[in-house]
Design an enzyme around this catalytic site. Sequence first.
Site, PDB file in Angstrom:
ATOM      1  N   ASP A 203       5.501  14.162   4.868  1.00  0.00           N
ATOM      2  CA  ASP A 203       5.801  13.618   3.544  1.00  0.00           C
ATOM      3  C   ASP A 203       6.899  12.582   3.716  1.00  0.00           C
ATOM      4  OD1 ASP A 203       5.073  14.905   0.523  1.00  0.00           O
ATOM      5  OD2 ASP A 203       6.731  13.465   0.593  1.00  0.00           O
TER       6      ASP A 203
ATOM      7  N   TYR B 149      -5.977   4.735  -9.545  1.00  0.00           N
ATOM      8  CA  TYR B 149      -6.257   5.975  -8.815  1.00  0.00           C
ATOM      9  C   TYR B 149      -7.725   6.031  -8.386  1.00  0.00           C
ATOM     10  CZ  TYR B 149      -6.377  10.984  -7.772  1.00  0.00           C
ATOM     11  OH  TYR B 149      -6.532  12.191  -7.163  1.00  0.00           O
TER      12      TYR B 149
END
Length: 697
Positions: free
Chosen positions: A464, A585
């Site tokens: 991450d 998206y």
Amino acid sequence: MQNRYNSSQAQALISAVPEQPAALALRVYTSRLIGAEPGLVLHGGGNTSAKARVTTLLGEEMEVLFIKGSGWDLATIEPAGFPALDLGYLRKLRRLEALTDEEMVNQFRTHLRSAAAPDPSIETLVHAFLPHAFIDHTHADAIVTLTNLVDGEALLREALGPEIGILPFIMPGFPLAKEVARLYESRVSMDCIILMHHGIFTFADDAESAYAKMIDYVTRAENFIAEAVGKKPRPAARSAAKPDPAVLLPMLRGALALPDPTGQPRTMLLAVRHDADILAALEREDAEPLFTTGVLTPDHVIRTKNYPLFLDLQGTQGHEDIQARIGLRLTAYRERYDRYVTAQATAQRVTPTRLDPMPRVILVPGLGLVTAGATAKDAGIAADIASHTLRAKIQGAALGPYRELDEASIFAMEYWRLEQAKLGRTRPQSLSGKVALVTGGGGAMALGIGRQLLAAGARLFLSDIDPVRLGRVTGRLAGEFGPGRVDGLVMDVTDLDSVTGGLNRLVLTCGGLDILVPNAGVAHVARLEDLDAAAFVRVMAVNCTGTFTMIKAAVPIFRRQGTGGHIIINSSKNVFAPSPAFGAYSASKAAAHQLGKIAALELAEIGVRVNMINADAVFGDEAVDSGLWAVVGPDRMRARHLDPAGLKDYYRQRNLLKTEVLADHVGHAVVFFASNQTPTTGATLPVDGGIPEAFPR
Ligand SMILES: [Zn+2]
């Protein structure tokens, strides 16, 4: 070596559980002191015992032996790790002429005080036949350094004094127990017995003295060795090739993977040690003959095999040359191992279940010590043993040539009937030996995917960009699955250099990669006419470019390993069923989905399968927030006039199965693909409860 005994600590342990025999409390205490010293025991090595009187349910007095149970580690042992046996009965066994290992184990199990106790140590009878209340046994580095030298016996007497007893190597079991007792009875002033090629026993009638004798004798051996090492000049060093671990380790990992019964490569996990001492050791002029000798104590054989492989890459030019050199050296190693098993099986008239012939310790000058194991823990244990072994062999070389244990004894240990009987009884987990990386590791989805990968046996890495979010998820999974199975990698999936750096760290930690799960994703809610151009670019960068960089950086690892692999893209229901105000998206996910199909076309030739999972409205764990829902949720709730619970219900009612979709469901789908259960690539698996407009087409 420091004597760590502290009377008030010992007393506190006795007082803590007054109903338990004081001898057992003290036994736990000094066993932990021994276990805390890596120069004495490593990973479950060594064993200790205490003798005490207990009262049975019928009110009768009984003498018992508390002995270390198998599967326990002295460093962390508890009273439950010391099964109690009927000592009076064990002593009577000495009358027998012979006792097979199987029958001996049966005698132990039928004379335990608790039916639930772990199996007593295989060295139980040594402890039972000696009269002392406390017996300590270790494979101390300094002691085995001396027991494996050509002049070992003379050097041991010089170092430890004439009072000690010495026995040649005898397999652990009944004959060894009888010999130890006989030797002790020949001179009862003896307080220490050394077993050549094996280790040391010290004994006394109180816990403190048995422990103090162990520390004292080992310290004498250490000082004796240190003096010899101090007088000896260091041997000359030679220059070594400097192989790039990012290139070499995946090649090595792939070459070590033999096919399992279904033909799939059985990959192992690697561990690497490369501190300055190890690098200097491997560059010694005499490194190869010195370090390719046998184990220090046969206990190590099942962890490290008898011999390491010495992989000198001097003179190799380019990757193909390195690959060829690895292949040649491994072939020679396997052939030698096969000859050894065949010769010993014939000589000992047994038909063993052959163990895999690959080395577990590979010494690479210029890179370090590389070990292999079925799990990360196994590879780490082999690395610890191999590091101690290098050091012991260097020190021993200052005193004389190494004398390894004969192959017949090594074989007897490696192919011990008791160990062989265990083979095949435990089926490995579907992903054991596999390394997985899930990006977007700080979110709720990664928690569910990671949990299922770990449950299936994989070694897990989560990545991450945000170390705090990442730490929360890795911490949570480490809590569920124990330490050493999950690590975090801080990296930015939109930056190829950052991704390559992260993958290099992963490779250096465990040797390679088998399962890549591009999962990092961000969302932005806006109709196209209102969509901020910069926001669009950012969503594309994470969801689409981030998938591309991960695939691009992982392919060289897959190629070098040559053992196939998996890319499983966490795609979206939006790819087939887009929604308004969700353009960035949906478009980015559709592009990533298409990249996955292209990857399936391109990577089939190297056995890498690429599949997509289309999930919808996944709810994770309340404790770990989902980055996606943080963005999307409030808008969706507002649009539909719902609270969080109402939102969950809304999504449940929307699908055919009227079910809530969880991150763990996506995890199950990842494990399904990653465990090669069907010959599938380029496919899309919906995990959405059934949404007709999102059926793949
Ligand atoms: Zn032992």
